[in-house]
Design an enzyme around this catalytic site. Structure first.
Site, short mmCIF file in Angstrom:
data_model
loop_
_atom_site.label_atom_id
_atom_site.label_comp_id
_atom_site.label_asym_id
_atom_site.label_seq_id
_atom_site.Cartn_x
_atom_site.Cartn_y
_atom_site.Cartn_z
N SER A 291 0.82 -1.21 0.00
CA SER A 291 0.00 0.00 0.00
C SER A 291 0.86 1.27 0.00
CB SER A 291 -0.95 -0.04 1.21
OG SER A 291 -1.93 0.94 1.12
N ASP A 302 9.75 5.41 -10.38
CA ASP A 302 9.25 5.95 -11.65
C ASP A 302 9.81 7.33 -11.97
OD1 ASP A 302 7.81 3.66 -11.76
OD2 ASP A 302 5.85 4.60 -12.04
N LYS A 316 -0.57 -4.24 -3.20
CA LYS A 316 -1.87 -3.68 -2.80
C LYS A 316 -1.99 -2.27 -3.38
CE LYS A 316 -4.82 -2.36 1.08
NZ LYS A 316 -4.96 -0.94 0.69
#
Length: 525
Positions: A291, A302, A316
């Protein structure tokens, strides 16, 4: 059970649940040609052959409905709601101790510095025998019962009687409950002159502030490179994760975006000058990182910021919101998915039961993923490219830049079985408890690690306890266990006496993922 399943089936087909935007109370439409939930429960109450506990029936029906939708939507009963929320609020009211139930007795592991128990003289190793007039020793007390007795409103008092090693009579203490912080930054310390280490266990309401405080302190101690350990961090508040990432990204970089059927796409960008925008950072993750932890790792990965090291995270990528119910319970409902800056949804597929979903880690063992990165295969459709040209993958957790598999060494089987059974942990606790004063004379964990000797007699006692549990090994097994036991035993003992930071300091040489991170930063330096 048949009546419960029948109710759930009818409910699933015939009615819709609507959540009022004004007050967050779950209600259901009435009238019309269809039966809805109130009508069904009324019918059962009026006509069913036996007496039915309607509250229990409704709770089970709601819990099963939510679980059938996804593994993270859930109903929270009124009696446990405060306990569930305390973990994320960042504080609760209590007496300020960490404890464990040891031989049916509440045993104090540590007192929180400056907390109510430390102020009145409670010590690590004390056993609580009475809380008020209630005997709690030898009564098969549970963690839940102990928490309910010791927690309470701020400024209220709780009287306890404790047994202290070396003192014949019970000692009386009156403790005034106060606000007790539940820190999400477990430890923060310098590994060497340049590398700082921060271990974060969850994302609670105070995580960003704790992270900033730790950064400032370690920068003041000379930190120029950071290792952020998110292994085993199951997540928490999205906003706190965003705040942590913002300290490490330049302005106006996308951190995450969310979208759901009833939630428009919402983008979150870095907004301010961070404390750690230009220095080296390594993030540690594993199969227990989920999460909010994955938001942090995915955002940095990224944006080509830092290096992610470890094993593939849990996967998740669902966002829950909590809605209060009329029964004083709550529903945590999945309302959106979150996506990393390149567009990855890292939610792993879910089908079958919730239990199968939660123990998907076992499949990773069976396929060999935990022992070899080459066992992991991603479809081309899950491939994404960062602005810097790095290939990353979605569809089931964050794949680290540097994969560190588990040690697949058959010679460790006996040691692992012994350690995983809790025998080593229990022996270390017993030793620390009975030799606390002697160990404290070392002064600190570093001196203890340097000078303390784990003797053959101590190892033989550990083997005696192991064989009592019907765990047996060959001479070769025991020789390997002797080698591996000493540093872990000392780390456990040090934590019991000197605190959590001591454990990480002593366990560090055995931690393959952490050692890989140190190696990577040393190369970069």
């Amino acid at each position: 059970m048949p009546i419960i399943y029948s109710v759930i089936l009818v409910i699933g087909v015939l009615f819709g649940i609507y959540i009022s935007q004004s007050n967050g109370i779950v209600t259901a439409p009435k009238g019309g040609d269809n039966l809805f939930i109130d009508d069904i429960f009324s019918l059962i109450e009026r006509e069913y052959v036996d007496t039915v506990d309607m509250n229990e029936l409704q709770e089970k029906a709601l819990a099963n409905i939510l679980e059938s939708m996804d593994p993270h939507s859930e109903y929270i009963k009124p009696e446990i709601l405060d306990e569930v929320n305390d973990n994320l609020h960042g504080s609760f009211h209590g007496i300020g101790v960490s404890f464990r139930i040891e031989k049916d007795t509440i045993t104090i592991i540590n007192t929180i510095k400056g907390g109510p128990s430390e102020k009145v003289g409670i010590l690590a190793g004390d056993r609580i025998v009475y809380v008020g007039d209630s005997l709690v020793a030898g009564t098969k007390v549970t963690n839940k019962t102990a928490m309910s007795l010791l927690k309470g409103p701020k400024k209220t008092k709780v009287d306890v009687k404790v047994k202290r090693r070396g003192v014949e009579e019970l000692l009386d203490f009156s403790i005034t409950r106060d606000v007790i912080p539940t820190n999400s930054v477990d430890v923060a310390y310098m590994i060497d002159d340049n590398i700082g280490f921060i271990k974060m266990t969850k994302f609670s309401a105070t995580t960003h502030k704790e992270f900033v405080d730790a950064l400032k302190r370690l920068k003041g101690e000379g930190m120029t490179q950071l290792i952020l350990d998110l292994r085993g961090n199951t997540g928490g508040y999205l906003g706190e994760a965003v705040g942590v990432v913002d300290e490490m990204l330049a302005d106006n970089n996308l951190i995450v975006y969310t979208q759901g059927e009833h939630r428009d796409r919402s983008y979150i960008f870095s907004r301010h000058r961070g404390l750690w925008e230009n220095n080296d950072v390594v993030v540690l993750i594993d199969e227990g990182s989920a999460s909010a932890s994955e938001i942090v790792a995915g955002a940095l990965q990224d944006n080509d910021r830092g290096t992610i090291i470890g094993r593939r995270s849990f996967g998740k990528g669902l966002v829950q919101e909590q809605f209060d119910l009329a029964d004083n319970g709550a529903v945590r409902l999945t309302v959106a998915r979150y996506y990393t800056p390149t567009g990855r949804c890292i939610q792993k597929p879910f089908s079958g039961t919730k239990e199968e979903y939660l123990i998907e880690e076992l499949t990773r063992y069976e396929t060999g993923e935990m022992f070899n990165a080459d066992s992991i295969h991603f479809a081309d459709s899950l491939k994404y490219v960062t602005p810097g040209g790095k290939i990353v993958y979605g569809g089931g957790g964050i794949m680290p830049d540097i994969y560190v598999p588990l040690e697949n060494d058959s010679s460790r089987y006996f040691f692992n079985k012994m350690a995983n059974s809790g025998i080593l942990f229990q022996y270390a606790f017993d030793y620390a408890d009975s030799h606390r004063k002697e160990i404290m004379r070392y002064g600190d964990a570093k001196k203890f690690n340097e000078d303390f000797v784990f003797t053959d007699a101590m190892f033989n006692e550990l083997m005696r306890r192991t064989e009592e549990k019907k765990i047996y090994g060959t001479a070769e097994d025991k020789a390997k266990a002797r080698e591996l036991t000493e540093p872990l035993f000392k780390a456990y003992v040090a934590r019991d006496v000197f605190g959590d930071e001591a454990f990480y300091l002593l366990y560090q040489p055995m931690d393959d993922i952490l050692q890989k991170a140190i190696e990577q930063l040393t190369i970069n330096n």
